[in-house]
Scaffold this motif. Structure first.
Motif, PDB file in Angstrom:
ATOM      1  N   LEU A  14       7.082  31.415  11.545  1.00 51.61           N
ATOM      2  CA  LEU A  14       6.340  31.393  10.284  1.00 51.61           C
ATOM      3  C   LEU A  14       6.677  30.124   9.493  1.00 51.61           C
ATOM      4  O   LEU A  14       7.776  29.576   9.608  1.00 51.61           O
ATOM      5  CB  LEU A  14       6.678  32.621   9.440  1.00 51.61           C
ATOM      6  CG  LEU A  14       6.208  33.978   9.999  1.00 51.61           C
ATOM      7  CD1 LEU A  14       6.781  35.123   9.175  1.00 51.61           C
ATOM      8  CD2 LEU A  14       4.685  34.064  10.003  1.00 51.61           C
ATOM      9  N   GLY A  37      10.461  30.651  -2.942  1.00 51.86           N
ATOM     10  CA  GLY A  37      10.045  30.233  -4.286  1.00 51.86           C
ATOM     11  C   GLY A  37       8.596  29.813  -4.318  1.00 51.86           C
ATOM     12  O   GLY A  37       8.125  29.119  -3.433  1.00 51.86           O
ATOM     13  N   GLY A  38       7.899  30.268  -5.348  1.00 54.17           N
ATOM     14  CA  GLY A  38       6.478  29.915  -5.442  1.00 54.17           C
ATOM     15  C   GLY A  38       6.109  29.506  -6.826  1.00 54.17           C
ATOM     16  O   GLY A  38       4.957  29.318  -7.141  1.00 54.17           O
ATOM     17  N   TYR A  93       9.052  22.885   0.791  1.00 55.94           N
ATOM     18  CA  TYR A  93       8.224  22.380  -0.316  1.00 55.94           C
ATOM     19  C   TYR A  93       7.583  21.044   0.047  1.00 55.94           C
ATOM     20  O   TYR A  93       6.453  20.767  -0.331  1.00 55.94           O
ATOM     21  CB  TYR A  93       9.080  22.265  -1.584  1.00 55.94           C
ATOM     22  CG  TYR A  93       9.655  23.604  -1.969  1.00 55.94           C
ATOM     23  CD1 TYR A  93       8.826  24.613  -2.432  1.00 55.94           C
ATOM     24  CD2 TYR A  93      11.003  23.879  -1.822  1.00 55.94           C
ATOM     25  CE1 TYR A  93       9.327  25.855  -2.748  1.00 55.94           C
ATOM     26  CE2 TYR A  93      11.523  25.125  -2.134  1.00 55.94           C
ATOM     27  CZ  TYR A  93      10.680  26.116  -2.599  1.00 55.94           C
ATOM     28  OH  TYR A  93      11.170  27.359  -2.889  1.00 55.94           O
ATOM     29  N   LEU A 104       4.904  21.977   3.367  1.00 55.84           N
ATOM     30  CA  LEU A 104       3.766  22.868   3.133  1.00 55.84           C
ATOM     31  C   LEU A 104       3.488  23.106   1.657  1.00 55.84           C
ATOM     32  O   LEU A 104       2.395  23.526   1.289  1.00 55.84           O
ATOM     33  CB  LEU A 104       4.024  24.230   3.804  1.00 55.84           C
ATOM     34  CG  LEU A 104       3.961  24.274   5.321  1.00 55.84           C
ATOM     35  CD1 LEU A 104       4.449  25.629   5.832  1.00 55.84           C
ATOM     36  CD2 LEU A 104       2.534  24.021   5.824  1.00 55.84           C
ATOM     37  N   THR A 147       4.474  25.112  -2.024  1.00 54.26           N
ATOM     38  CA  THR A 147       4.697  26.541  -2.304  1.00 54.26           C
ATOM     39  C   THR A 147       3.651  27.415  -1.621  1.00 54.26           C
ATOM     40  O   THR A 147       3.908  28.586  -1.325  1.00 54.26           O
ATOM     41  CB  THR A 147       4.663  26.809  -3.818  1.00 54.26           C
ATOM     42  OG1 THR A 147       3.413  26.346  -4.337  1.00 54.26           O
ATOM     43  CG2 THR A 147       5.798  26.110  -4.532  1.00 54.26           C
ATOM     44  N   GLY A 183       2.921  27.510   1.230  1.00 55.18           N
ATOM     45  CA  GLY A 183       3.470  27.964   2.502  1.00 55.18           C
ATOM     46  C   GLY A 183       3.909  29.424   2.463  1.00 55.18           C
ATOM     47  O   GLY A 183       4.131  30.042   3.502  1.00 55.18           O
ATOM     48  N   ASN A 184       4.049  29.977   1.281  1.00 54.55           N
ATOM     49  CA  ASN A 184       4.401  31.405   1.151  1.00 54.55           C
ATOM     50  C   ASN A 184       3.301  32.325   1.663  1.00 54.55           C
ATOM     51  O   ASN A 184       3.563  33.473   2.030  1.00 54.55           O
ATOM     52  CB  ASN A 184       4.640  31.775  -0.322  1.00 54.55           C
ATOM     53  CG  ASN A 184       6.006  31.358  -0.830  1.00 54.55           C
ATOM     54  OD1 ASN A 184       6.829  30.874  -0.077  1.00 54.55           O
ATOM     55  ND2 ASN A 184       6.241  31.549  -2.120  1.00 54.55           N
ATOM     56  N   LEU A 216       1.109  32.856   4.243  1.00 60.38           N
ATOM     57  CA  LEU A 216       1.111  33.566   5.523  1.00 60.38           C
ATOM     58  C   LEU A 216       2.394  34.359   5.729  1.00 60.38           C
ATOM     59  O   LEU A 216       2.382  35.420   6.366  1.00 60.38           O
ATOM     60  CB  LEU A 216       0.906  32.575   6.677  1.00 60.38           C
ATOM     61  CG  LEU A 216      -0.500  31.975   6.802  1.00 60.38           C
ATOM     62  CD1 LEU A 216      -0.587  31.097   8.038  1.00 60.38           C
ATOM     63  CD2 LEU A 216      -1.574  33.052   6.853  1.00 60.38           C
ATOM     64  N   VAL A 217       3.490  33.844   5.185  1.00 58.12           N
ATOM     65  CA  VAL A 217       4.761  34.575   5.305  1.00 58.12           C
ATOM     66  C   VAL A 217       4.663  35.896   4.552  1.00 58.12           C
ATOM     67  O   VAL A 217       4.981  36.976   5.082  1.00 58.12           O
ATOM     68  CB  VAL A 217       5.928  33.723   4.756  1.00 58.12           C
ATOM     69  CG1 VAL A 217       7.229  34.514   4.797  1.00 58.12           C
ATOM     70  CG2 VAL A 217       6.070  32.417   5.539  1.00 58.12           C
ATOM     71  N   PHE A 218       4.211  35.817   3.312  1.00 62.84           N
ATOM     72  CA  PHE A 218       4.098  37.037   2.503  1.00 62.84           C
ATOM     73  C   PHE A 218       3.089  38.004   3.134  1.00 62.84           C
ATOM     74  O   PHE A 218       3.261  39.217   3.106  1.00 62.84           O
ATOM     75  CB  PHE A 218       3.683  36.697   1.066  1.00 62.84           C
ATOM     76  CG  PHE A 218       4.804  36.166   0.204  1.00 62.84           C
ATOM     77  CD1 PHE A 218       5.862  35.459   0.752  1.00 62.84           C
ATOM     78  CD2 PHE A 218       4.798  36.366  -1.170  1.00 62.84           C
ATOM     79  CE1 PHE A 218       6.891  34.962  -0.036  1.00 62.84           C
ATOM     80  CE2 PHE A 218       5.825  35.874  -1.978  1.00 62.84           C
ATOM     81  CZ  PHE A 218       6.867  35.173  -1.404  1.00 62.84           C
ATOM     82  N   TYR A 243       1.166  28.169  -4.501  1.00 64.52           N
ATOM     83  CA  TYR A 243       1.072  29.554  -4.031  1.00 64.52           C
ATOM     84  C   TYR A 243       0.485  30.460  -5.108  1.00 64.52           C
ATOM     85  O   TYR A 243      -0.364  31.312  -4.814  1.00 64.52           O
ATOM     86  CB  TYR A 243       2.445  30.082  -3.601  1.00 64.52           C
ATOM     87  CG  TYR A 243       2.417  31.569  -3.366  1.00 64.52           C
ATOM     88  CD1 TYR A 243       1.654  32.095  -2.329  1.00 64.52           C
ATOM     89  CD2 TYR A 243       3.093  32.451  -4.207  1.00 64.52           C
ATOM     90  CE1 TYR A 243       1.575  33.468  -2.135  1.00 64.52           C
ATOM     91  CE2 TYR A 243       3.026  33.823  -4.015  1.00 64.52           C
ATOM     92  CZ  TYR A 243       2.262  34.318  -2.972  1.00 64.52           C
ATOM     93  OH  TYR A 243       2.171  35.681  -2.787  1.00 64.52           O
ATOM     94  N   GLU A 244       0.918  30.286  -6.341  1.00 61.89           N
ATOM     95  CA  GLU A 244       0.474  31.217  -7.382  1.00 61.89           C
ATOM     96  C   GLU A 244      -1.027  31.085  -7.658  1.00 61.89           C
ATOM     97  O   GLU A 244      -1.703  32.087  -7.893  1.00 61.89           O
ATOM     98  CB  GLU A 244       1.294  31.039  -8.663  1.00 61.89           C
ATOM     99  CG  GLU A 244       2.765  31.422  -8.515  1.00 61.89           C
ATOM    100  CD  GLU A 244       3.002  32.893  -8.171  1.00 61.89           C
ATOM    101  OE1 GLU A 244       2.110  33.710  -8.412  1.00 61.89           O
ATOM    102  OE2 GLU A 244       4.091  33.204  -7.645  1.00 61.89           O
ATOM    103  N   TYR A 256       4.208  38.480  -6.103  1.00 62.54           N
ATOM    104  CA  TYR A 256       5.298  39.153  -5.386  1.00 62.54           C
ATOM    105  C   TYR A 256       5.078  40.661  -5.537  1.00 62.54           C
ATOM    106  O   TYR A 256       5.152  41.182  -6.652  1.00 62.54           O
ATOM    107  CB  TYR A 256       6.668  38.781  -5.967  1.00 62.54           C
ATOM    108  CG  TYR A 256       7.019  37.304  -5.834  1.00 62.54           C
ATOM    109  CD1 TYR A 256       7.879  36.860  -4.831  1.00 62.54           C
ATOM    110  CD2 TYR A 256       6.495  36.366  -6.708  1.00 62.54           C
ATOM    111  CE1 TYR A 256       8.191  35.510  -4.702  1.00 62.54           C
ATOM    112  CE2 TYR A 256       6.802  35.010  -6.596  1.00 62.54           C
ATOM    113  CZ  TYR A 256       7.657  34.589  -5.591  1.00 62.54           C
ATOM    114  OH  TYR A 256       7.964  33.255  -5.463  1.00 62.54           O
ATOM    115  N   HIS A 273       8.390  35.243 -12.226  1.00 63.01           N
ATOM    116  CA  HIS A 273       9.224  34.866 -11.087  1.00 63.01           C
ATOM    117  C   HIS A 273      10.034  33.603 -11.360  1.00 63.01           C
ATOM    118  O   HIS A 273      10.776  33.155 -10.492  1.00 63.01           O
ATOM    119  CB  HIS A 273       8.359  34.647  -9.847  1.00 63.01           C
ATOM    120  CG  HIS A 273       7.406  33.490  -9.980  1.00 63.01           C
ATOM    121  ND1 HIS A 273       6.403  33.455 -10.918  1.00 63.01           N
ATOM    122  CD2 HIS A 273       7.322  32.329  -9.309  1.00 63.01           C
ATOM    123  CE1 HIS A 273       5.732  32.317 -10.806  1.00 63.01           C
ATOM    124  NE2 HIS A 273       6.269  31.610  -9.851  1.00 63.01           N
TER     125      HIS A 273
END
Lengths: 90, 601
Positions: free
Chosen positions: A11, A89-90, B239, B242, B244, B246-247, B249-251, B313-314, B424, B445
């Protein structure tokens, strides 16, 4: 302990390094798995895994439900092991 | 000027727009050492300026505080940041939003550690601040302009030597989640753009030439080089490579990606929105904030040759899966629209997603409000920006919208204390759920990084216990210091011991003999200061919770299927958190704070 057929899912940046989504391995515990991963993907050895251990900053998840960093984690047939960056972190 | 304290000027500028008057107010060394700068200093100034009054955040008297920090202007990577602190019109509680840009450096070089705006002009104004004083200019010709046009016009009108913080139409129209923007970045959460708009203040331009002294410049340069070098390493690779986003597909794989207003934790079109996919078919660019060596910003084109859109991401979660929209073009356009209008993407996406669910449940009769309708999303954002049609209700945020709709809809309004949840899923990330519930600015967050515990082997993320709350306290404390120094949180992975290393930075800048222990205490003090402000503004323990949905229903799909957070568990976690902080079980700092007759010691 006998080896089990498991799937490693890559991933995030790990997938970027490997170039595909998943690979199949035969291993009995994570130590063996990470050793095999490091051998098959030299670009990960010393970066994500090192001598059968996960490097800091990386994390494994068993079937997407439970995170672990323990190299002694036993594996079962059909397990999906997710390998990902630990930074969310996002 | 307080020459005894390098890194500071020992004063803040207070501007009263009602009378066009400014004055310098002193900041003692003791206050600076206890609150550092950024969020900590901003909270202290806000409380002082508020003086115990319960002000309407959109009233002329309500203070709007811009704070810099001792590290601003230093060679430390990611230190070009400022905080904006005020009472939020969205939450009615303290709000502190951070942003990175040259505005921080130019603003500090005016010779002030903070700028406080009070009052209200009779007509739209631009406020220019230099080392020599202030000037107010008519802004009628800028009023109504979107953010990029405003910034371009200001540079033409007043010069590009000024750095500008501006509001867009959303701030002018008092959208309760309007942002303050500068150089394409936003102080995004909590509606501080509306506070600025309520004062008829379209923009602040800063230009200064005051020298910022540092106590140990040689050692500071050496440390800065070392930190910069580490910032190129593995700890920030995600960071850089990809971003943020990048989250996503992981999430999604973990079942923690909020989808269709938190009805699910997995989105079937996630792959279409992921940066891994966008990279294949679009022009891509990468940018850094001012004075940053990480470079986490990834921008993607909507059309070839068009200006690319910054994607975080957000933005992606809130305008994509949250609204059930899987068309990347529409999500990118929505993100661009939010940037132009000056709208917080998280609150916008959350509020629109909530309206979509209300419409699908038959609670409202709004045409086109169905999950997946990207056209509706784009139209809604336009309407929010100028408070047109249903946009007027959407501009209030999901909590007030739920109040209007009634019929029990508050149970699934995605907010805590009025602030919409970030991306999240709390049932599947239960340390983060606690952080959301107790956060002083609402579900957030950035002030609580408790998700770090959930993304580790130290807790069972779907069954967090009272023994695990120390992670929530620890990450909240770390954030309090990082946000007061101010540094980028993406640096956290490069530190071996955050408090010790951040103390070293502060010592080299100021000359103070600060150690990690002092910073830990300062963190607790800053968290308590914000809590104390909220208590003075009417906070009660009932606010520290999550929407009913999360406490009564389990996730039904994905890798987190079955994840549930029963109310009793959350209450136990909150109680343990409060006791861990040294407060009462209910969360009062002391018995004197309790105005509830049922309060017990």
């Amino acid at each position: 302990m006998s080896d089990s057929h498991v799937t490693v899912e890559f991933l995030g940046i790990v997938r970027q390094k490997v170039g595909h989504e998943q690979a199949e391995f035969m291993a009995s515990r994570l130590y063996d798995l990470w050793t095999l991963v490091g051998e098959k993907y030299p670009q990960l050895e010393g970066v994500c895994v090192v001598q059968g251990q996960l490097k800091n900053g990386y994390l494994a998840s068993i079937d997407g439900r439970r995170f672990t960093r323990s190299a002694n984690e036993p594996l079962s047939a059909g397990d999906h092991i997710l390998l990902l960056s630990a930074d969310a972190g996002g | 000027m307080n020459a005894a304290t390098p890194g500071y000027f020992g004063r803040y500028l207070r501007v009263d727009l009602s009378i066009g008057w400014s004055e310098s107010k002193p900041l003692s060394e003791s206050v600076l050492r206890k609150h550092i700068g950024g969020v900590g200093l901003g909270a202290w100034i806000l409380r002082e300026e508020t003086n115990g009054q319960q002000l309407d955040p959109l009233s002329p008297e309500a203070p709007l505080v811009f704070t810099f920090s001792p590290l601003v202007g230093s060679p430390l990577t990611t230190s070009a940041k400022f905080a904006v602190v005020a009472k939020s019109p969205l939450t009615q509680r303290i709000n502190d939003s951070l942003a990175s840009s040259h505005f921080a450096i130019a603003g500090k070089k005016t010779g002030h550690d903070a700028i406080v705006i009070v009052g209200r002009s009779e007509s739209p104004k631009v406020l220019l601040i230099t080392s020599k004083g202030i000037a107010l200019h008519d802004a009628d010709s800028y009023w109504g302009m979107n953010i990029p046009a405003t910034e371009d016009s200001l540079k033409t009108g007043f010069g590009s030597h000024y750095r500008y913080a501006v509001i867009g139409p959303a701030g002018e129209n008092l959208v309760r989640y309007a942002t303050i923007s500068h150089d394409g970045r936003h102080a995004g959460r909590g509606g501080l753009g509306a506070v600025m708009g309520s004062k008829f203040l379209k923009a602040i331009g800063v230009a200064g030439d005051e020298r910022i002294p540092f106590a140990h410049p040689k050692e500071l340069v050496a440390l800065s080089k070392s930190v910069s070098q580490k910032s190129f390493g593995a700890a920030t690779e995600k960071y850089r490579e990809l971003g943020t986003a990048g989250n996503l597909l992981v999430f999604n794989r973990l079942g923690t990606l909020p989808t269709r207003n938190f009805q699910e934790g997995q989105f079937e079109q996630a792959i279409d929105l992921a940066p891994e996919t966008l990279t294949l078919s679009r022009d891509k660019a990468r940018k850094s904030c001012a004075a940053c060596t990480i470079g986490c910003e990834h921008l993607y084109s909507v059309e070839k040759e068009e200006k690319p859109v910054r994607l975080e991401y957000e933005n992606l979660f809130a305008l994509g899966p949250m609204c059930g929209v899987g068309d990347a073009d529409q999500v990118l356009k929505a993100s661009q629209l939010c940037d132009e209008l000056g709208i917080d993407t998280i609150s916008a996406g959350g509020t629109i997603a909530f309206a979509m669910e209300c419409a699908e449940r038959g609670l409202i009769d709004w045409k086109g409000y169905e999950f997946g309708r990207g056209d509706t999303l784009l139209a809604a954002l336009e309407k929010i920006g100028d408070r047109r049609d249903e946009g007027d209700l959407l501009a209030e945020g999901s909590r007030l919208l739920a109040k209007q709709i009634g019929q029990g809809s508050i149970a699934f309004a995605p907010q805590v204390k009025g602030l919409e949840l970030p991306g999240y899923e709390p049932r599947a990330l239960q340390s983060m759920a606690l952080g959301f519930a107790v956060g002083t600015r609402g579900a957030d967050h950035n002030r609580s990084g408790a998700y770090q515990a959930d993304f580790s082997d130290s807790v069972d993320r779907m069954n967090v216990t009272e023994a695990d709350v120390s992670a929530a306290i620890q990450t909240e404390d770390e954030a309090a210091i990082i946000d007061s120094l101010i540094l980028c949180k993406f640096l956290r992975g490069v530190f071996e011991d955050k408090f010790i290393e951040m103390a070293e930075m502060l010592s080299l800048v100021t000359g103070w003999d600060v150690d990690g222990g002092e910073l830990r205490q300062t963190a607790q003090n800053i968290v308590e200061l914000k809590k104390r402000y909220n208590i003075e503004q009417g906070w009660t323990p009932a606010e520290d919770t999550l929407p009913e949905r999360f406490l009564t229903s389990a996730l039904q799909t994905g890798a987190s299927e079955g994840a549930a957070l029963p109310r009793e568990r959350l209450e136990r976690l909150i109680c343990a958190y409060n006791l861990g902080r040294g407060w009462s079980e209910e969360g009062y700092l002391s018995l004197d704070d309790c105005v509830d007759e049922n309060c017990v010691d």
